[in-house]
Motif scaffolding. Structure first.
Motif, PDB file in Angstrom:
ATOM      1  N   SER A 140      45.083  17.773-102.975  1.00 51.04           N
ATOM      2  CA  SER A 140      45.026  16.670-102.021  1.00 51.04           C
ATOM      3  C   SER A 140      43.906  17.012-101.050  1.00 51.04           C
ATOM      4  O   SER A 140      43.605  18.189-100.815  1.00 51.04           O
ATOM      5  N   TRP A 141      43.264  15.980-100.497  1.00 48.78           N
ATOM      6  CA  TRP A 141      42.077  16.251 -99.664  1.00 48.78           C
ATOM      7  C   TRP A 141      42.038  15.308 -98.465  1.00 48.78           C
ATOM      8  O   TRP A 141      42.372  14.132 -98.577  1.00 48.78           O
ATOM      9  N   CYS A 142      41.620  15.842 -97.320  1.00 49.44           N
ATOM     10  CA  CYS A 142      41.383  14.982 -96.160  1.00 49.44           C
ATOM     11  C   CYS A 142      40.101  15.425 -95.464  1.00 49.44           C
ATOM     12  O   CYS A 142      39.602  16.528 -95.706  1.00 49.44           O
ATOM     13  N   GLY A 143      39.569  14.578 -94.588  1.00 52.49           N
ATOM     14  CA  GLY A 143      38.351  14.921 -93.867  1.00 52.49           C
ATOM     15  C   GLY A 143      38.665  15.884 -92.732  1.00 52.49           C
ATOM     16  O   GLY A 143      39.812  15.978 -92.285  1.00 52.49           O
ATOM     17  N   CYS A 144      37.644  16.611 -92.243  1.00 53.65           N
ATOM     18  CA  CYS A 144      37.880  17.535 -91.126  1.00 53.65           C
ATOM     19  C   CYS A 144      37.114  17.073 -89.889  1.00 53.65           C
ATOM     20  O   CYS A 144      36.939  17.846 -88.954  1.00 53.65           O
ATOM     21  N   ASN A 145      36.667  15.830 -89.916  1.00 55.06           N
ATOM     22  CA  ASN A 145      35.980  15.261 -88.753  1.00 55.06           C
ATOM     23  C   ASN A 145      36.030  13.741 -88.905  1.00 55.06           C
ATOM     24  O   ASN A 145      35.798  13.232 -90.001  1.00 55.06           O
ATOM     25  N   PRO A 146      36.320  13.037 -87.819  1.00 54.65           N
ATOM     26  CA  PRO A 146      36.459  11.574 -87.946  1.00 54.65           C
ATOM     27  C   PRO A 146      35.193  10.849 -88.395  1.00 54.65           C
ATOM     28  O   PRO A 146      35.272   9.736 -88.903  1.00 54.65           O
ATOM     29  N   LEU A 147      34.025  11.478 -88.238  1.00 53.22           N
ATOM     30  CA  LEU A 147      32.786  10.745 -88.561  1.00 53.22           C
ATOM     31  C   LEU A 147      32.025  11.312 -89.754  1.00 53.22           C
ATOM     32  O   LEU A 147      30.898  10.903 -90.008  1.00 53.22           O
ATOM     33  N   SER A 148      32.607  12.261 -90.483  1.00 54.78           N
ATOM     34  CA  SER A 148      31.800  12.915 -91.519  1.00 54.78           C
ATOM     35  C   SER A 148      32.095  12.453 -92.940  1.00 54.78           C
ATOM     36  O   SER A 148      31.391  12.838 -93.873  1.00 54.78           O
TER      37      SER A 148
END
Ligand SMILES: NC(=O)c1ccc[n+]([C@@H]2O[C@H](COP(=O)([O-])OP(=O)(O)OC[C@H]3O[C@@H](n4cnc5c(N)ncnc54)[C@H](O)[C@@H]3O)[C@@H](O)[C@H]2O)c1
Length: 431
Positions: free
Chosen positions: A79-87
């Motif tokens: 499973s994967w998520c971003g580590c910055n709201p804008l990247s």
């Protein structure tokens, strides 16, 4: 052939219709990441990650797409998520869902709530291993474990990896407080990571972000670089190479001295504020540019941050001092100050190389992500036997990755003879 989807298959991405474009871009990155691709070939038949659940929280870029493909080829469930709201690159996120069957929870421009919702969704995989960049996932995992909220965390938890300087700093602090609950491998501390990704990767891509957002001529400008660590050195050198006059600000006397002897002007931020045309923070610290600095800036000054969090340029101070804002383009916001000047903030003060450009070139991420992949392999093989501390990368792993990278570039190096090795290891021979 349709991909064999994982058992755990939920996702939240912006638009699955972007998947084809994302796939083309991941393919492009892959063609520039020979070390990671060689690792994929090596492990895709034996599948050493079969049965291992990996939750990743790392900028969803085309290079991360290659890492995800590699982990999956080695058998991992992801499973994967971003580590910055804008990247997040929305096309890459879509492609990873559609073509690779990965549960991705990420889109560009999420609110803080959505950002943490995505992290919590990704935790539902109940991972054996976490991959993190900035330590937000690891900290959320700890909150869940500490509060017994569990959030589906049934374990066993073998450990995690951490990609960046700020994340490693946070995790060492967690360890010092006696609260680190599982082993973490500090991928950032590999020489084949921080001596290349942080320096050459951020050096190039941070300037790329500023250029894409503003298209200003950097030659002849006064560029203030806050921090002369790995990232700062890379940014300063490249800005200088483009013809800018670089002024470095520092808090560490040794780093400041290095900057001075490397030929850069060194000043306090408050002094540099008076003359800077472009400001780039690279410190991993907070409140590096504050109200008193902003008030002294020239009309038209451009502000950008390349450190992990958006705390280096004080946005609250900027907002307090301004009478209004105007969006110049999707990356650049004009702030009209009470003193009549205008300053321009790029990418909301978030990592400029990812917010306004595409992040690091694939060639450097090749080494960073080879380190990630081998660290995940090590944690999987440990099956939970490692102690809950922050681990450094093995020197041997570093050397192997450097050698593989050189080979991929067609570069040969000399090898020590037994006599040379004995000489270097001994004390007997002198004058
Ligand atoms: N944008 C990216 O893609 C990217 C890539 C790698 C690292 N990073 C991040 O960049 C930041 C820096 O990483 P690094 O590897 O260069 O760290 P580093 O520890 O090598 O360097 C940081 C430097 O900043 C200096 N510093 C600290 N506080 C300061 C202050 N208030 N004013 C001036 N200088 C100050 C330190 O003395 C040090 O020399 C971290 O947040 C890291 O996570 C971002």
């Amino acid at each position: 052939m349709a991909p064999a989807f994982a058992v755990f298959m939920e996702y939240r991405v912006k638009d699955l219709a972007l998947a084809e474009e994302g796939k083309r871009r991941i393919d492009w990155a892959e063609a520039h990441m020979p070390v990671l691709v060689a690792l994929r070939k090596k492990y895709s038949e034996t599948k050493p990650l079969k049965g291992i659940r990996v939750a990743g929280c790392l900028h969803v870029t085309k290079e991360t797409g290659v890492l995800v493909r590699t982990l999956k080829a080695a058998g991992a469930e992801l499973s994967w998520c971003g580590c910055n709201p804008l990247s997040t690159q929305d096309d890459v996120a879509a492609s990873l869902v559609k073509h690779d069957g990965v549960s991705v929870f990420a889109s560009r421009g999420v609110s803080t709530k959505e950002y943490y919702d995505d992290i919590h969704s990704s935790m539902k995989l109940n991972p054996h291993i976490t991959i993190d960049d900035g330590a937000d996932l690891t900290v959320e995992m700890h909150k869940a474990l500490e509060q017994g909220r569990n959030g589906g965390l049934a374990g066993p938890l073998y450990g995690g990896t951490e990609e960046t300087t700020t994340g490693v700093v946070r995790l060492r602090a967690l360890q010092k407080s006696g609260r680190l609950l599982y082993p973490v491998i500090a991928v950032n501390d590999a020489e084949t990571k921080h001596d290349f990704d942080n320096i050459y990767g951020t050096g190039q891509s941070a300037l790329d972000g500023i250029i894409r957002a503003t298209n200003v001529l950097l030659s002849g400008k006064n560029i203030v670089v806050a921090g002369y660590g790995h990232v700062g050195k890379g940014v300063a050198k490249r800005a200088s190479g483009l013809g800018a006059n670089v002024i470095v600000t520092e808090v560490d006397p040794i780093a400041a001295l290095k900057a001075k002897l490397d030929g850069f002007a060194v000043a306090t931020m408050n002094k540099a504020a008076e003359v800077g045309d472009v400001f780039i923070t690279t410190t991993g610290c907070k409140d590096v540019i504050v109200a008193d600095d902003i008030a002294k800036m020239k009309d038209g000054a451009i502000l950008a941050n390349a450190g992990h969090f958006n705390v280096e340029i004080s946005i609250p101070d900027l907002e307090k001092q301004s009478t209004g804002t105007k969006e110049i383009n999707q990356h650049t916001m004009q702030y009209s100050l009470k003193n009549g000047s205008r300053v321009y903030l790029i990418g909301e003060g978030r990592l400029v190389n990812l917010a306004a450009a595409e992040g690091h070139p694939s060639e450097v991420m090749d080494m960073s992500f080879a380190n990630q992949f081998l660290s995940v392999l090590k944690l999987a093989q440990s099956k939970g036997t490692m102690k809950p501390i922050v681990y450094n990368i093995d020197k041997q792993q570093d050397q192997e990755i450097a050698l593989a990278k050189l080979q991929s570039m067609g570069v040969d190096i000399d090898v020590l003879t037994p006599e040379q090795k004995a000489y270097l290891d001994g004390f007997a021979e002198g004058t």
